[in-house]
Design an enzyme around this catalytic site. Sequence first.
Site, PDB file in Angstrom:
ATOM      1  N   GLY A   9       0.769  -1.240   0.000  1.00 47.41           N
ATOM      2  CA  GLY A   9       0.000   0.000   0.000  1.00 47.41           C
ATOM      3  C   GLY A   9       0.795   1.283   0.000  1.00 47.41           C
ATOM      4  O   GLY A   9       0.353   2.292  -0.534  1.00 47.41           O
ATOM      5  N   GLU A  53       4.383   3.987   5.684  1.00 51.12           N
ATOM      6  CA  GLU A  53       3.193   3.138   5.693  1.00 51.12           C
ATOM      7  C   GLU A  53       2.017   3.903   5.094  1.00 51.12           C
ATOM      8  O   GLU A  53       1.958   5.140   5.202  1.00 51.12           O
ATOM      9  CB  GLU A  53       2.892   2.727   7.141  1.00 51.12           C
ATOM     10  CG  GLU A  53       1.647   1.926   7.364  1.00 51.12           C
ATOM     11  CD  GLU A  53       1.677   0.517   6.790  1.00 51.12           C
ATOM     12  OE1 GLU A  53       1.803   0.378   5.557  1.00 51.12           O
ATOM     13  OE2 GLU A  53       1.538  -0.435   7.572  1.00 51.12           O
ATOM     14  N   ASP A 106      -4.345   2.008  11.490  1.00 50.11           N
ATOM     15  CA  ASP A 106      -5.634   1.851  12.167  1.00 50.11           C
ATOM     16  C   ASP A 106      -5.387   1.877  13.676  1.00 50.11           C
ATOM     17  O   ASP A 106      -5.388   2.922  14.283  1.00 50.11           O
ATOM     18  CB  ASP A 106      -6.310   0.543  11.750  1.00 50.11           C
ATOM     19  CG  ASP A 106      -6.721   0.518  10.286  1.00 50.11           C
ATOM     20  OD1 ASP A 106      -7.196   1.540   9.784  1.00 50.11           O
ATOM     21  OD2 ASP A 106      -6.568  -0.532   9.647  1.00 50.11           O
ATOM     22  N   LYS A 126      -6.043   6.754  11.177  1.00 44.35           N
ATOM     23  CA  LYS A 126      -7.456   6.651  11.551  1.00 44.35           C
ATOM     24  C   LYS A 126      -7.645   7.028  13.010  1.00 44.35           C
ATOM     25  O   LYS A 126      -6.794   6.731  13.853  1.00 44.35           O
ATOM     26  CB  LYS A 126      -7.978   5.235  11.319  1.00 44.35           C
ATOM     27  CG  LYS A 126      -8.274   4.941   9.878  1.00 44.35           C
ATOM     28  CD  LYS A 126      -9.080   3.658   9.767  1.00 44.35           C
ATOM     29  CE  LYS A 126      -9.402   3.340   8.338  1.00 44.35           C
ATOM     30  NZ  LYS A 126     -10.180   2.101   8.228  1.00 44.35           N
ATOM     31  N   ASP A 177      -6.064  -0.252  -1.125  1.00 46.25           N
ATOM     32  CA  ASP A 177      -6.853  -1.105  -2.004  1.00 46.25           C
ATOM     33  C   ASP A 177      -8.033  -1.767  -1.310  1.00 46.25           C
ATOM     34  O   ASP A 177      -8.131  -1.777  -0.083  1.00 46.25           O
ATOM     35  CB  ASP A 177      -5.957  -2.201  -2.589  1.00 46.25           C
ATOM     36  CG  ASP A 177      -5.629  -3.278  -1.575  1.00 46.25           C
ATOM     37  OD1 ASP A 177      -5.881  -4.453  -1.858  1.00 46.25           O
ATOM     38  OD2 ASP A 177      -5.114  -2.940  -0.488  1.00 46.25           O
ATOM     39  N   ARG A 181      -5.932   0.825  -6.165  1.00 43.55           N
ATOM     40  CA  ARG A 181      -4.664   1.421  -5.720  1.00 43.55           C
ATOM     41  C   ARG A 181      -4.238   2.602  -6.591  1.00 43.55           C
ATOM     42  O   ARG A 181      -3.603   3.523  -6.126  1.00 43.55           O
ATOM     43  CB  ARG A 181      -3.542   0.392  -5.734  1.00 43.55           C
ATOM     44  CG  ARG A 181      -3.614  -0.631  -4.641  1.00 43.55           C
ATOM     45  CD  ARG A 181      -2.304  -1.432  -4.590  1.00 43.55           C
ATOM     46  NE  ARG A 181      -2.422  -2.652  -3.833  1.00 43.55           N
ATOM     47  CZ  ARG A 181      -2.328  -2.738  -2.515  1.00 43.55           C
ATOM     48  NH1 ARG A 181      -2.133  -1.664  -1.795  1.00 43.55           N
ATOM     49  NH2 ARG A 181      -2.433  -3.908  -1.918  1.00 43.55           N
TER      50      ARG A 181
END
Length: 169
Positions: free
Chosen positions: A41, A95, A99, A127, A155, A161
């Site tokens: 990601g 990154e 989360d 988040k 994704d 993506r």
Amino acid sequence: MKKIKVLISETEIKNKINKIARQINKDFKNKNLVIVSILSGSVIFCSDIIRKLKIDFEIDFIRVSSYKGTKSSGKIKFLYDTVSDVNGKDVLLIEDICDTGKTLSYIKNLFLKKKVNSIKSCVLIDKKLKKHKDIKIDYFGFTINNEFVVGYGLDYNGKYRGLPYIGVI
């Protein structure tokens, strides 16, 4: 293709990347930096960040997995480690999203065992969730509510993506 609502525009992302890169340039000037992109990601975010850097660095990759579809499995699978010797070096983990911070904490601990000089993290999306006890994000782009987002490297089952923005399905 599913309907996707734009949450963070391409322009907002570009402006934030410039700001983060300026800070990284300042903080890592004259350091022995290894940038570690957490696959898959973060590859787009990492690519855009490193093109804005004016400092010397090495780049390497690590791959872990904890998601199936839109839900975390709760288990971190270690898939691929760095090739570079990071002993005594300054490491910047890049990154895509944080989360709870469990994955980032896991990765940071792996690198601390490798006796790095320092370790910092750079995350595109943070988040608003309760974080793992020892997680600190040093550089971040955007804070969002607990929504499942796609685009700009993020994704849904391998799709979306390549979107130039971040959106909600």
